[in-house]
Design a protein around this motif. Structure first.
Motif, PDB file in Angstrom:
ATOM      1  N   UNK A  20       0.843  -1.202   0.000  1.00  0.00           N
ATOM      2  CA  UNK A  20       0.000   0.000   0.000  1.00  0.00           C
ATOM      3  C   UNK A  20       0.879   1.253   0.000  1.00  0.00           C
ATOM      4  N   UNK A  21       0.246   2.405  -0.154  1.00  0.00           N
ATOM      5  CA  UNK A  21       0.941   3.696  -0.166  1.00  0.00           C
ATOM      6  C   UNK A  21       0.469   4.503   1.035  1.00  0.00           C
ATOM      7  N   UNK A  22       1.399   4.932   1.862  1.00  0.00           N
ATOM      8  CA  UNK A  22       1.110   5.743   3.045  1.00  0.00           C
ATOM      9  C   UNK A  22       1.618   7.165   2.791  1.00  0.00           C
ATOM     10  N   UNK A  23       0.739   8.144   2.618  1.00  0.00           N
ATOM     11  CA  UNK A  23       1.197   9.511   2.366  1.00  0.00           C
ATOM     12  C   UNK A  23       2.179  10.040   3.415  1.00  0.00           C
ATOM     13  N   UNK A  24       1.892   9.784   4.682  1.00  0.00           N
ATOM     14  CA  UNK A  24       2.757  10.270   5.760  1.00  0.00           C
ATOM     15  C   UNK A  24       4.182   9.750   5.604  1.00  0.00           C
ATOM     16  N   UNK A  25       4.326   8.465   5.350  1.00  0.00           N
ATOM     17  CA  UNK A  25       5.656   7.880   5.164  1.00  0.00           C
ATOM     18  C   UNK A  25       6.340   8.480   3.941  1.00  0.00           C
ATOM     19  N   UNK A  58      -9.257  16.357  -2.169  1.00  0.00           N
ATOM     20  CA  UNK A  58      -8.313  17.287  -1.551  1.00  0.00           C
ATOM     21  C   UNK A  58      -7.817  16.833  -0.193  1.00  0.00           C
ATOM     22  N   UNK A  59      -8.178  15.651   0.225  1.00  0.00           N
ATOM     23  CA  UNK A  59      -7.798  15.147   1.549  1.00  0.00           C
ATOM     24  C   UNK A  59      -7.099  13.798   1.381  1.00  0.00           C
ATOM     25  N   UNK A  60      -5.831  13.749   1.758  1.00  0.00           N
ATOM     26  CA  UNK A  60      -5.111  12.481   1.690  1.00  0.00           C
ATOM     27  C   UNK A  60      -5.606  11.545   2.784  1.00  0.00           C
ATOM     28  N   UNK A  61      -5.863  10.300   2.425  1.00  0.00           N
ATOM     29  CA  UNK A  61      -6.273   9.320   3.438  1.00  0.00           C
ATOM     30  C   UNK A  61      -5.058   8.764   4.176  1.00  0.00           C
ATOM     31  N   UNK A  62      -5.324   7.988   5.180  1.00  0.00           N
ATOM     32  CA  UNK A  62      -4.276   7.300   5.939  1.00  0.00           C
ATOM     33  C   UNK A  62      -3.370   6.505   4.989  1.00  0.00           C
ATOM     34  N   UNK A  91       0.738  15.699   5.924  1.00  0.00           N
ATOM     35  CA  UNK A  91       1.590  15.411   4.768  1.00  0.00           C
ATOM     36  C   UNK A  91       1.782  16.613   3.845  1.00  0.00           C
ATOM     37  N   UNK A  92       0.725  17.302   3.383  1.00  0.00           N
ATOM     38  CA  UNK A  92       0.958  18.432   2.480  1.00  0.00           C
ATOM     39  C   UNK A  92       1.815  19.535   3.108  1.00  0.00           C
ATOM     40  N   UNK A  93       1.642  19.768   4.404  1.00  0.00           N
ATOM     41  CA  UNK A  93       2.450  20.788   5.083  1.00  0.00           C
ATOM     42  C   UNK A  93       3.920  20.374   5.089  1.00  0.00           C
TER      43      UNK A  93
END
Length: 169
Positions: A20-25, A58-62, A91-93
């Protein structure tokens, strides 16, 4: 970037940790790439994450499924992903800070700002960024970078902050 390469035998794009892809990571991956000078690679991942956000309102999920874009052109939602989710929201910040190469070092009275924004991200203006007891505004155009309201005693360095710059000689 996926949590596991598609070339690995355990790869499963719908697995929580095996593809899977984790935006935070990925935001941390972007920061690490940038720190070691891999600007184009960092930009590529940052652009892909923010493009993915467009598909999620516009909102990244977990996290989202790690299918190849050739198979599914839009990101595939992970069935039980939380959204909103606190670290995904950051994440975007983190990406913008990394691409601005905004690195404060207030104990030594320095602020590094040396943007490497992908062309599609400029112009960019970020207002009210906390810096010490004050707030600064950062504006980036194709031609210049301006930092407004820099606190007294803080030197602006328009160059990337190298790790060695943060340690006394």
């Amino acid at each position: 970037m996926r949590t596991l390469s598609s070339a690995m035998s355990a790869y499963d794009p719908v697995s929580y940790h095996n593809g899977s892809v984790w935006p935070h990571d990925n935001a941390f991956v972007v920061a690490g790439l940038m720190r070691y000078g891999f600007v184009a690679q960092a930009q590529r991942i940052a652009e892909a994450l923010l493009e993915a956000a467009e598909h999620f309102g516009g909102r990244l999920p977990e996290l989202f499924c790690g299918f190849d874009r050739g198979e599914f052109p839009a990101p595939v939602p992970y069935p039980t992903s939380c959204s909103p989710q606190a670290w995904a929201s950051a994440t975007p910040i983190h990406l913008v800070r990394t691409l601005l190469r905004f690195d404060p070092e207030l104990p030594r009275g320095r602020l590094w700002v040396d943007p490497v924004l992908p062309p599609a991200f400029a112009p960019l203006r970020v207002e009210g960024v906390a810096l010490g007891a004050g707030r600064v505004n950062v504006e980036v155009t194709a031609d210049e970078t301006q930092v407004e309201d820099l606190p007294s005693g803080v030197e602006l360095r328009c160059e990337p902050c190298l790790m060695a710059d943060s340690f006394p000689a």
